[in-house]
Design a protein around this motif. Structure first.
Motif, mmCIF file in Angstrom:
data_model
loop_
_atom_site.group_PDB
_atom_site.id
_atom_site.type_symbol
_atom_site.label_atom_id
_atom_site.label_comp_id
_atom_site.label_asym_id
_atom_site.label_seq_id
_atom_site.Cartn_x
_atom_site.Cartn_y
_atom_site.Cartn_z
ATOM 1 N N THR A 259 0.814 -1.220 0.000
ATOM 2 C CA THR A 259 0.000 0.000 0.000
ATOM 3 C C THR A 259 0.843 1.264 0.000
ATOM 4 N N GLY A 260 2.102 1.165 0.425
ATOM 5 C CA GLY A 260 2.971 2.340 0.454
ATOM 6 C C GLY A 260 3.874 2.466 -0.753
ATOM 7 N N ASP A 261 3.689 1.570 -1.752
ATOM 8 C CA ASP A 261 4.563 1.570 -2.937
ATOM 9 C C ASP A 261 6.037 1.607 -2.539
ATOM 10 N N GLU A 262 6.399 0.827 -1.529
ATOM 11 C CA GLU A 262 7.784 0.813 -1.046
ATOM 12 C C GLU A 262 8.605 -0.168 -1.884
ATOM 13 N N PRO A 263 9.671 0.294 -2.520
ATOM 14 C CA PRO A 263 10.425 -0.587 -3.417
ATOM 15 C C PRO A 263 11.076 -1.767 -2.715
ATOM 16 N N GLN A 264 11.374 -1.620 -1.416
ATOM 17 C CA GLN A 264 12.051 -2.688 -0.700
ATOM 18 C C GLN A 264 11.075 -3.705 -0.103
ATOM 19 N N LYS A 265 9.788 -3.449 -0.232
ATOM 20 C CA LYS A 265 8.792 -4.293 0.444
ATOM 21 C C LYS A 265 8.046 -5.164 -0.561
ATOM 22 N N ALA A 266 7.751 -6.388 -0.134
ATOM 23 C CA ALA A 266 6.973 -7.305 -0.964
ATOM 24 C C ALA A 266 5.528 -6.826 -1.064
ATOM 25 N N GLY A 267 4.824 -7.350 -2.044
ATOM 26 C CA GLY A 267 3.402 -7.052 -2.177
ATOM 27 C C GLY A 267 3.033 -6.571 -3.559
ATOM 28 N N ILE A 268 1.792 -6.793 -3.927
ATOM 29 C CA ILE A 268 1.253 -6.349 -5.210
ATOM 30 C C ILE A 268 0.903 -4.867 -5.109
ATOM 31 N N LEU A 269 1.248 -4.102 -6.110
ATOM 32 C CA LEU A 269 0.862 -2.691 -6.126
ATOM 33 C C LEU A 269 -0.638 -2.572 -6.380
ATOM 34 N N ALA A 270 -1.225 -1.519 -5.848
ATOM 35 C CA ALA A 270 -2.684 -1.375 -5.888
ATOM 36 C C ALA A 270 -3.236 -1.431 -7.311
#
Length: 217
Positions: free
Chosen positions: A125-136
């Motif tokens: 949710t924070g669009d953090e480049p170092q963090k996993a996860g699908i972008l919104a």
């Protein structure tokens, strides 16, 4: 703080948000906790736990499940694709589905094992480049791809940026879940679970506030 204190605060947050009592599932995050602390919480009757590491869960939970067969164990940390087989064997829910390659592995293992852990897609949710996860903005396509593989995601999970107010991230996750027809919202930890409940969390992940500080040494 104790398990009863956390449960009391969850109940108060549910009431303040106009939600049904018991509508929020408390995941007691037992990663890197001494066995005696976890066993004390097990003895108290709590049955839903969260782990971050497949190998740690493999060491701990088979014996505890033999004694407490009604336990539910959730994978809440990053999951390597080469651990998909063990994850499907071990966990009742996986909160960190975050890429197509992992979705493929999970789909294969779920079909092979005949098991269907509840799946939450991790959203960055924070669009953090170092963090996993699908972008919104990539979420609808990712959900469609998962469904084409035979997966049926239950909900979304997020870990808001440490330096920011969590509430806008919880609000965004709730909107994304609604737009994509998903029910579950895994959001909120020891420091912010009440805000998450106000924004619709169905699952909160609380560890140190129940078990005490972790010792990583």
């Amino acid at each position: 703080m104790s398990l009863n204190d956390i449960k009391t605060r969850i109940a108060a947050a549910e009431s303040a948000a106009g939600r049904e009592p018991g509508s929020v599932t408390l995941i007691a995050v037992s990663k890197v906790q001494p066995p005696e602390r976890v066993e004390a919480v097990l003895e108290s009757g709590h049955r839903i736990y969260g782990e971050n590491y497949v190998q740690e869960a493999q060491r701990k939970w088979p014996a505890w499940r033999a004694r407490y067969p009604d336990c539910s164990v959730h994978m809440i940390g990053p999951l390597q694709s080469n651990k998909a087989k063990q994850a499907v064997e071990l966990f009742d829910a996986i909160h960190s589905l975050d890429r197509i390659s992992l979705a493929r592995k999970l789909a294969h293992q779920m079909a092979e094992q005949g098991r269907s852990p509840q799946l939450f897609i991790q959203v960055n949710t924070g669009d953090e480049p170092q963090k996993a996860g699908i972008l919104a903005d990539e979420l609808p396509g990712f959900i469609a791809a998962c469904r084409e593989m035979g997966l049926n995601p239950y909900g979304l999970m997020c870990i808001p940026p440490e330096s920011q107010d969590s509430t806008p991230h919880f609000r965004l996750l709730r909107r994304l879940a609604k737009e994509n027809g998903l029910t579950g919202l895994s959001m909120g930890m020891s420091a912010d679970f009440e805000s998450a409940i106000a924004e619709g969390a169905t699952h909160v992940r609380v560890g140190s506030a129940i078990f005490g500080a972790r010792d990583y040494s």
